[in-house]
Write a protein that holds these residues in place. Structure first.
Motif, short mmCIF file in Angstrom:
data_model
loop_
_atom_site.label_atom_id
_atom_site.label_comp_id
_atom_site.label_asym_id
_atom_site.label_seq_id
_atom_site.Cartn_x
_atom_site.Cartn_y
_atom_site.Cartn_z
N LEU A 1 0.83 -1.21 0.00
CA LEU A 1 0.00 0.00 0.00
C LEU A 1 0.87 1.25 0.00
O LEU A 1 0.55 2.25 -0.67
N GLY A 2 1.97 1.22 0.76
CA GLY A 2 2.88 2.36 0.77
C GLY A 2 3.50 2.60 -0.59
O GLY A 2 3.62 3.75 -1.04
N GLU A 3 3.90 1.50 -1.25
CA GLU A 3 4.47 1.63 -2.58
C GLU A 3 3.45 2.17 -3.57
O GLU A 3 3.77 2.99 -4.44
N MET A 4 2.20 1.72 -3.42
CA MET A 4 1.14 2.20 -4.32
C MET A 4 0.90 3.69 -4.13
O MET A 4 0.69 4.43 -5.11
N GLU A 5 0.92 4.16 -2.88
CA GLU A 5 0.74 5.59 -2.63
C GLU A 5 1.86 6.40 -3.27
O GLU A 5 1.63 7.47 -3.83
N GLY A 6 3.08 5.86 -3.18
CA GLY A 6 4.20 6.54 -3.82
C GLY A 6 4.03 6.61 -5.33
O GLY A 6 4.29 7.66 -5.95
N LEU A 7 3.58 5.51 -5.92
CA LEU A 7 3.34 5.49 -7.37
C LEU A 7 2.22 6.43 -7.76
O LEU A 7 2.28 7.09 -8.82
N LYS A 8 1.18 6.51 -6.92
CA LYS A 8 0.08 7.43 -7.20
C LYS A 8 0.57 8.87 -7.23
O LYS A 8 0.16 9.66 -8.08
N GLU A 9 1.42 9.21 -6.26
CA GLU A 9 1.94 10.57 -6.21
C GLU A 9 2.81 10.87 -7.43
O GLU A 9 2.75 11.96 -8.00
N THR A 10 3.61 9.87 -7.81
CA THR A 10 4.46 10.05 -9.01
C THR A 10 3.60 10.23 -10.25
O THR A 10 3.86 11.10 -11.10
N LEU A 11 2.55 9.41 -10.38
CA LEU A 11 1.66 9.50 -11.52
C LEU A 11 0.92 10.83 -11.53
O LEU A 11 0.74 11.46 -12.59
N LYS A 12 0.49 11.27 -10.34
CA LYS A 12 -0.22 12.54 -10.24
C LYS A 12 0.67 13.69 -10.70
O LYS A 12 0.24 14.57 -11.46
N ALA A 13 1.94 13.66 -10.25
CA ALA A 13 2.88 14.72 -10.65
C ALA A 13 3.11 14.70 -12.15
O ALA A 13 3.18 15.75 -12.81
N ALA A 14 3.23 13.47 -12.72
CA ALA A 14 3.46 13.36 -14.16
C ALA A 14 2.26 13.87 -14.95
O ALA A 14 2.42 14.55 -15.98
#
Length: 382
Positions: free
Chosen positions: A263-276
């Motif tokens: 879940l932590g990794e997914m949140e990190g990926l979500k933030e990265t995707l959001k920024a992109a």
């Protein structure tokens, strides 16, 4: 009046009885009364027994006045003697759960002063409602003591005290009963008014497990399982935890930690995707042409922030309305619209009516959703 064999011996699973009456019921069923029965009618929170009478299946059992009505799928001849057989695994599992509930309720009452104000026996869990809140530590203490009582194999008895005996007895009851009160006693644990059949010793319960709990009407609602139901619940959860631990490549005791890591990794990926996505939106906004009139844009998978950012940029590039949509023709579209020249709050009703939508906002920006397809939306803004 039917003799209640289940009242005398909760473990009577087969019996013979004389058919007293048989009348047509609803939807191709029959209502049968007997001179004696081991079939328990629905009551006290416990569902009715199932089984067979002669060659007929017993679909339901209800007590109506002094009569016990057996709903069957075939008629039986009055005056004949039939053999009755209970669905014993079903009955025994329910007795395990009901007796387990008495143990839990008795402990909640004696340890923490809780009154049981609700009881429902389902297929996968038993629901208990108490009038006071209990902490996780208190629930664990109740569960631990309940299972200790089960392993001690204490006797469980049922009787009908006289009115004088009843008046002197301290017992739990949801109703204000004064006569023909059946008292079920679990030695040193609980004394309760109950009409249902129970196990004869607590060891037959097997185990009890509290599955979940939540605040409910000023008290607490608890989901529990006992005996075979508890075992089935454990088996399902064991299969699930084994599958989860295998998928995460962790040992079963570390499965929850593994899930938290993912879940932590997914949140990190979500933030990265959001920024992109936000960076992409900014680039698209820079490339928007100067437009006379309205500007209508469709972008896939935009979040609310990106929709607003693109609408904000677009309203600076057009003289009318910049309308940004995300979604598809099958599920509908979400929108954000912005304008420096049009009062969008005043126009929101007309726009939503034309596009099958709903939403609103401020004079310079509105947001909502529509059901119209892309072609209709483009035609409207053109």
């Amino acid at each position: 009046m039917t003799q209640k064999l289940y009242d005398q011996d909760s473990h009577c699973r087969a019996f013979s009885a004389q058919v007293l009456t048989c009348q047509p019921g609803a939807a191709g069923t029959w209502q049968v009364t007997l001179d004696r029965t081991a079939f328990f009618p629905e009551g006290g929170g416990q569902p009715a027994d199932r089984g067979t009478l002669g060659g007929a299946a017993v679909l339901d059992v209800q007590e109506v006045g002094e009569a016990i009505l057996h709903t069957t799928d075939a008629p039986l001849t009055p005056g004949t003697t039939v053999q009755g057989t209970l669905d014993w695994p079903l009955r025994f599992g329910r007795m395990q759960c009901h007796s387990g509930e008495h143990v839990i309720s008795g402990l909640a009452h004696s340890l923490y002063g809780c009154t049981n104000v609700g009881f429902h026996m389902g297929e996968d869990a038993v629901i208990l409602d108490f009038d006071k809140e209990l902490s996780p530590a208190q629930l664990r203490e109740i569960e631990n003591q309940a299972n200790a009582i089960i392993t001690e194999n204490r006797p469980v008895t049922a009787c009908y005290p006289s009115q004088a005996e009843l008046a002197a007895l301290d017992y739990r009851s949801k109703l204000d009963l004064t006569e023909n009160v059946r008292i079920v006693t679990i030695q040193g644990c609980d004394v309760c008014a109950c009409c249902a059949p129970h196990v004869k010793h607590t060891g037959e319960i097997g185990l009890v497990k509290l599955l979940d709990a939540m605040r409910h009407r000023g008290g607490i609602r608890i989901w529990m399982a006992a005996g075979k139901m508890a075992l089935a619940d454990y088996q399902v959860k064991q299969e699930n935890i084994a599958a989860i631990s295998a998928a995460l490549s962790v040992q079963q005791p570390q499965a929850a930690q593994g899930v938290q890591r993912i879940l932590g990794e997914m949140e990190g990926l979500k933030e990265t995707l959001k920024a992109a996505r936000q960076a992409l939106v900014l680039e698209k906004a820079k490339a928007l042409p100067e437009t006379q009139g309205n500007l209508c844009l469709f972008e896939a998978d935009l979040d609310a922030g990106s929709l607003r950012a693109l609408a904000n940029a677009g309203m600076e590039k057009c003289t009318g309305i910049c309308a940004v949509f995300t979604g598809d023709d099958q599920t509908g579209y979400r929108y954000v619209m912005g304008s420096r020249t049009v009062d969008l709050r005043a126009q929101a009703k007309a726009i939503n009516t034309a596009l099958g939508g709903k939403g609103g906002g401020q004079p310079t920006m509105i947001q909502g959703s529509v059901t119209a397809g892309q072609a209709a939306i483009l035609a409207y803004f053109q």
